[in-house]
Design an enzyme around this catalytic site. Structure first.
Site, PDB file in Angstrom:
ATOM      1  N   ILE A 192       0.330  11.981  -5.014  1.00 19.17           N
ATOM      2  CA  ILE A 192      -1.323  11.379  -5.696  1.00 19.17           C
ATOM      3  C   ILE A 192      -1.587  12.029  -6.733  1.00 19.17           C
ATOM      4  CG2 ILE A 192      -3.740  11.277  -4.980  1.00 19.17           C
ATOM      5  CD1 ILE A 192      -3.207  11.172  -2.088  1.00 19.17           C
ATOM      6  N   ALA A 276      -5.049  18.221  -6.013  1.00 15.22           N
ATOM      7  CA  ALA A 276      -4.231  16.702  -4.808  1.00 15.22           C
ATOM      8  C   ALA A 276      -2.940  17.643  -4.428  1.00 15.22           C
ATOM      9  CB  ALA A 276      -3.871  16.038  -5.790  1.00 15.22           C
ATOM     10  N   ASP A 319      -2.811   8.195   9.943  1.00 13.57           N
ATOM     11  CA  ASP A 319      -2.174   9.610   9.303  1.00 13.57           C
ATOM     12  C   ASP A 319      -2.771  10.456  10.180  1.00 13.57           C
ATOM     13  OD1 ASP A 319      -2.130   8.480   6.918  1.00 13.57           O
ATOM     14  OD2 ASP A 319      -3.364   9.317   5.536  1.00 13.57           O
ATOM     15  N   ALA A 327      -0.032   4.104   4.173  1.00  9.26           N
ATOM     16  CA  ALA A 327      -0.730   3.094   4.305  1.00  9.26           C
ATOM     17  C   ALA A 327       0.259   2.024   5.268  1.00  9.26           C
ATOM     18  CB  ALA A 327      -1.248   1.936   3.524  1.00  9.26           C
ATOM     19  N   HIS A 451      19.462 -15.345 -11.360  1.00  8.62           N
ATOM     20  CA  HIS A 451      19.796 -14.655 -12.719  1.00  8.62           C
ATOM     21  C   HIS A 451      18.751 -15.178 -14.036  1.00  8.62           C
ATOM     22  CE1 HIS A 451      21.243 -12.867 -16.256  1.00  8.62           C
ATOM     23  NE2 HIS A 451      20.731 -14.244 -16.984  1.00  8.62           N
TER      24      HIS A 451
HETATM   25  C1  LIG Z   1      -5.203   8.491  -3.708  1.00 13.45           C
HETATM   26  C2  LIG Z   1      -4.356   8.397  -2.751  1.00 13.45           C
HETATM   27  C3  LIG Z   1      -3.649   7.258  -3.032  1.00 13.45           C
HETATM   28  C4  LIG Z   1      -3.697   6.158  -2.148  1.00 13.45           C
HETATM   29  N1  LIG Z   1      -2.237   5.698  -1.894  1.00 13.45           N
HETATM   30  C5  LIG Z   1      -1.507   4.577  -1.196  1.00 13.45           C
HETATM   31  C6  LIG Z   1      -0.620   4.053  -1.600  1.00 13.45           C
HETATM   32  O1  LIG Z   1      -0.653   3.343  -2.876  1.00 13.45           O
HETATM   33  N2  LIG Z   1       0.207   3.169  -0.429  1.00 13.45           N
HETATM   34  C7  LIG Z   1       0.093   4.161   0.668  1.00 13.45           C
HETATM   35  O2  LIG Z   1       1.087   3.895   1.779  1.00 13.45           O
HETATM   36  N3  LIG Z   1      -0.559   5.234   1.051  1.00 13.45           N
HETATM   37  C8  LIG Z   1      -1.656   5.746   0.451  1.00 13.45           C
HETATM   38  N4  LIG Z   1      -2.129   6.797  -0.012  1.00 13.45           N
HETATM   39  C9  LIG Z   1      -2.547   6.830   1.623  1.00 13.45           C
HETATM   40  C10 LIG Z   1      -3.162   6.365   2.801  1.00 13.45           C
HETATM   41  O3  LIG Z   1      -4.666   6.150   2.001  1.00 13.45           O
HETATM   42  C11 LIG Z   1      -3.300   6.308   3.776  1.00 13.45           C
HETATM   43  O4  LIG Z   1      -2.013   7.144   4.612  1.00 13.45           O
HETATM   44  C12 LIG Z   1      -4.351   5.632   5.233  1.00 13.45           C
HETATM   45  O5  LIG Z   1      -5.932   5.233   4.316  1.00 13.45           O
HETATM   46  C13 LIG Z   1      -3.931   6.016   6.414  1.00 13.45           C
HETATM   47  O6  LIG Z   1      -4.410   5.064   7.189  1.00 13.45           O
HETATM   48  P1  LIG Z   1      -5.986   5.742   8.393  1.00 13.45           P
HETATM   49  O7  LIG Z   1      -5.814   3.952   8.765  1.00 13.45           O
HETATM   50  O8  LIG Z   1      -4.663   6.353   8.789  1.00 13.45           O
HETATM   51  O9  LIG Z   1      -6.639   6.032   7.868  1.00 13.45           O
HETATM   52  P2  LIG Z   1      -8.106   6.237   6.839  1.00 13.45           P
HETATM   53  O10 LIG Z   1      -7.484   5.482   5.841  1.00 13.45           O
HETATM   54  O11 LIG Z   1      -8.433   7.627   6.543  1.00 13.45           O
HETATM   55  O12 LIG Z   1      -9.201   5.849   7.730  1.00 13.45           O
HETATM   56  C14 LIG Z   1      -9.285   6.285   8.720  1.00 13.45           C
HETATM   57  C15 LIG Z   1     -11.121   5.865   9.134  1.00 13.45           C
HETATM   58  O13 LIG Z   1     -11.398   6.035  10.114  1.00 13.45           O
HETATM   59  C16 LIG Z   1     -13.113   7.064   9.787  1.00 13.45           C
HETATM   60  N5  LIG Z   1     -13.594   7.983  10.729  1.00 13.45           N
HETATM   61  C17 LIG Z   1     -12.791   8.582  10.998  1.00 13.45           C
HETATM   62  N6  LIG Z   1     -13.437   9.251  12.307  1.00 13.45           N
HETATM   63  C18 LIG Z   1     -14.112   8.936  13.087  1.00 13.45           C
HETATM   64  C19 LIG Z   1     -14.991   8.645  13.748  1.00 13.45           C
HETATM   65  N7  LIG Z   1     -15.364   9.790  14.715  1.00 13.45           N
HETATM   66  N8  LIG Z   1     -15.760   8.092  13.833  1.00 13.45           N
HETATM   67  C20 LIG Z   1     -15.584   6.702  13.348  1.00 13.45           C
HETATM   68  N9  LIG Z   1     -14.913   6.197  12.425  1.00 13.45           N
HETATM   69  C21 LIG Z   1     -14.522   7.756  11.846  1.00 13.45           C
HETATM   70  C22 LIG Z   1     -12.870   7.118   8.092  1.00 13.45           C
HETATM   71  O14 LIG Z   1     -14.432   7.113   7.861  1.00 13.45           O
HETATM   72  C23 LIG Z   1     -11.604   6.402   7.891  1.00 13.45           C
HETATM   73  O15 LIG Z   1     -13.290   5.011   7.513  1.00 13.45           O
HETATM   74  C24 LIG Z   1      -3.024   7.078  -0.792  1.00 13.45           C
HETATM   75  C25 LIG Z   1      -3.977   8.392  -0.547  1.00 13.45           C
HETATM   76  C26 LIG Z   1      -4.602   8.259  -1.602  1.00 13.45           C
HETATM   77  C27 LIG Z   1      -5.799   9.684  -1.330  1.00 13.45           C
END
Ligand SMILES: Cc1cc2nc3c(=O)[nH]c(=O)nc-3n(C[C@H](O)[C@H](O)[C@H](O)COP(=O)(O)OP(=O)(O)OC[C@H]3O[C@@H](n4cnc5c(N)ncnc54)[C@H](O)[C@@H]3O)c2cc1C
Length: 475
Positions: A192, A276, A319, A327, A451
């Protein structure tokens, strides 16, 4: 609306929303609760990735790379341009439109898969109940046969440089600057930090990157890491390794960041400082007393290889659980869980999760690094091919980097593929597929590659592993 569902998913990021969609496709009744709010207070599905991570960062990386190439490369192509200037607000507007299109797309996908999307905070109660609290404080309790926890992660804060969300910001803040900082500090030379540093460097910032570890991109094959560092330094990223931040002071609109490195105590003055240093699992107010769901010592929700938590019928993905914070890793876990709940076979192959760093040159890899193979004591062979020898890369004026294939000497199994160069993130897909299908190096050698394409570089690197490359001298 019924308050009883086969599946309730908490979190609609890239781990949660695919779980909900697949559950819907599997003819299960499903609700997905998400609390994400954008800066203007509006709710949006898509989590960190769509709102503040993968998508907005790639939008800005693309725009800033074009800006950089107009200046540095167009003349080489024989294209004369005059009067090029930056309209950062238009660039940010384009980014915002891409984010909006992506997040509202999820609402449409939920509709087509029969998913009930709910906005609000979800909390797991004992007995597979989920309490949903709306913005106005009203509560309802959903009963579920299965609950999927997909609450994601948040940025880690550095005690010595706490966020003030103006001068000292996290990655989301760094994607929203409305003017180009003249001097930018980035703490953390991870994926990041490097991507954000690259964006602002290309748009004109002087960028200093402070990394506490002595090795650059320690998780990456070190041959690639060395090549990457060489290019980043050439681009003007001032990367300081072994630099531990000890403090940051904000005064007169500038930040003085203090750090120690091999040379002793040092400081740098910057206009904005991006922290970061990594992300941590987010489970705040997610689990009520008595759910039985356990966290590990680092705060991740404990799961087995199929993402089952310590409580029957409660699963966790993305995560918020162990493994790389990516993601696509979360997406595959979400889909696997929804299929397992429906009684179908499913699994995630954690050995073939690709990693990509969207810098220029791009960096992508799958499988083991040469250091890991060496440490495992396995006899191996390596084939490399430089993009300098690729006709397509030359035509693209993108000859930096190479492809490296590491294979087992005895079985010819592909152990790892590492690419630094143009569109590495796209090229790695072939290697992932090959490894997923347990292809041998010879399988890639015998596969016809069009190619002139960049993909020929992977073909040639596989050939080079047996000293049979055609377009580059074998060593
Ligand atoms: C700047 C940046 C760039 C990135 N680039 C990449 C990339 O290019 N490729 C890649 O693979 N990954 C990338 N990532 C990492 C990627 O964003 C995460 O790995 C991914 O978003 C994780 O997905 P998730 O669904 O586990 O969690 P999140 O995307 O964090 O989503 C979790 C969701 O749950 C909601 N939530 C949490 N607790 C509650 C609750 N109790 N009730 C209701 N809602 C709740 C949150 O509000 C959120 O909307 C990047 C991250 C950042 C910060």
């Amino acid at each position: 609306m019924s308050d009883s569902f086969d599946v309730v998913v908490i979190g609609a990021g890239p781990a949660g929303y695919p779980a909900a969609i697949r559950a819907g496709q599997n003819k299960l009744s499903v609700a997905c609760v998400d609390e994400w709010k954008n800066r203007d207070g509006t709710h949006a599905f898509g989590g960190t990735c769509l709102n503040a991570g993968c998508i907005p960062s790639k939008a800005l990386l693309e725009s800033s790379e074009l800006f950089h190439r107009v200046h540095g490369e167009f003349a080489t192509h024989g294209i004369k341009v005059a009067g090029v200037s930056l309209d950062l607000l238009a660039m940010q507007k384009r980014k915002a439109a891409i984010v909006k299109a992506s997040t509202s797309g999820i609402t449409a996908l939920f509709k087509s898969a029969g998913v009930t999307g709910l906005q609000g905070h979800g909390r797991l109660l004992p007995g597979r109940k989920v309490e949903v609290t709306a913005d106005d404080g009203s509560k309802r309790v959903l009963q579920a046969k299965h609950v999927v926890l997909a609450s994601g992660s948040i940025p880690m804060e550095l005690e010595s440089a706490p966020f003030d969300n103006d001068s000292i910001v996290d990655s989301w803040g760094a994607l929203d600057f409305t003017s180009v900082p003249r001097r930018l500090g980035v703490i953390g030379a991870g994926v990041i930090g490097l991507e954000l540093g690259s964006v602002w460097r290309r748009l004109g910032s002087e960028v200093i990157v402070l990394e506490a570890l002595p090795d650059f991109l320690a998780m990456t094959d070190q041959q690639l890491a060395k090549e990457a560092l060489k290019h980043f330094k050439k681009q003007g990223l001032d990367v300081r390794l072994g630099a531990k931040v000890t403090g940051a002071t904000i005064a007169n609109g500038a930040v003085t960041v203090r750090f120690t490195d091999g040379k002793g105590d040092q400081s740098a003055e910057v206009d904005k400082l991006v922290v970061a240093i990594g992300r941590q699992p987010f489970t705040k107010n997610l689990l009520a007393e008595g759910t039985g769901v356990e966290l590990d010592e680092r705060g991740f929700i404990k799961v087995d290889h199929e993402c089952r938590t310590s409580t029957e019928g409660v699963w966790a993905v993305g995560d918020a659980v162990r493994g790389p914070m990516l993601a696509h890793k979360g997406k595959e876990e979400g889909v696997m869980v929804a299929d397992l709940i429906a009684g179908q076979f499913s699994e995630v192959n954690y050995k073939t999760i690709p990693s990509v760093i969207y810098t220029a040159p791009e960096i992508a890899w799958v499988g083991q690094t040469e250091e890991q193979v060496k440490q495992a004591g396995r006899a191996y062979k390596v084939g490399s091919f430089p993009f300098l020898a690729s006709g397509r890369a030359r035509a693209m004026e993108s000859t930096a980097g190479f492809v490296k294939v590491i294979s087992a000497t005895d079985t010819d199994e592909i152990l790892g593929v590492h690419i630094i160069g143009p569109l590495a993130g796209e090229l790695i897909a072939e290697a992932v597929l090959a490894m997923e299908y347990s292809a041998s190096t010879e399988d890639i050698q015998r596969t016809i590659h069009a190619h002139p394409t960049l993909s020929e570089a992977l073909h040639e690197a596989a050939l080079a592993a047996d000293k049979r490359a055609i377009d580059f001298p074998n060593r």
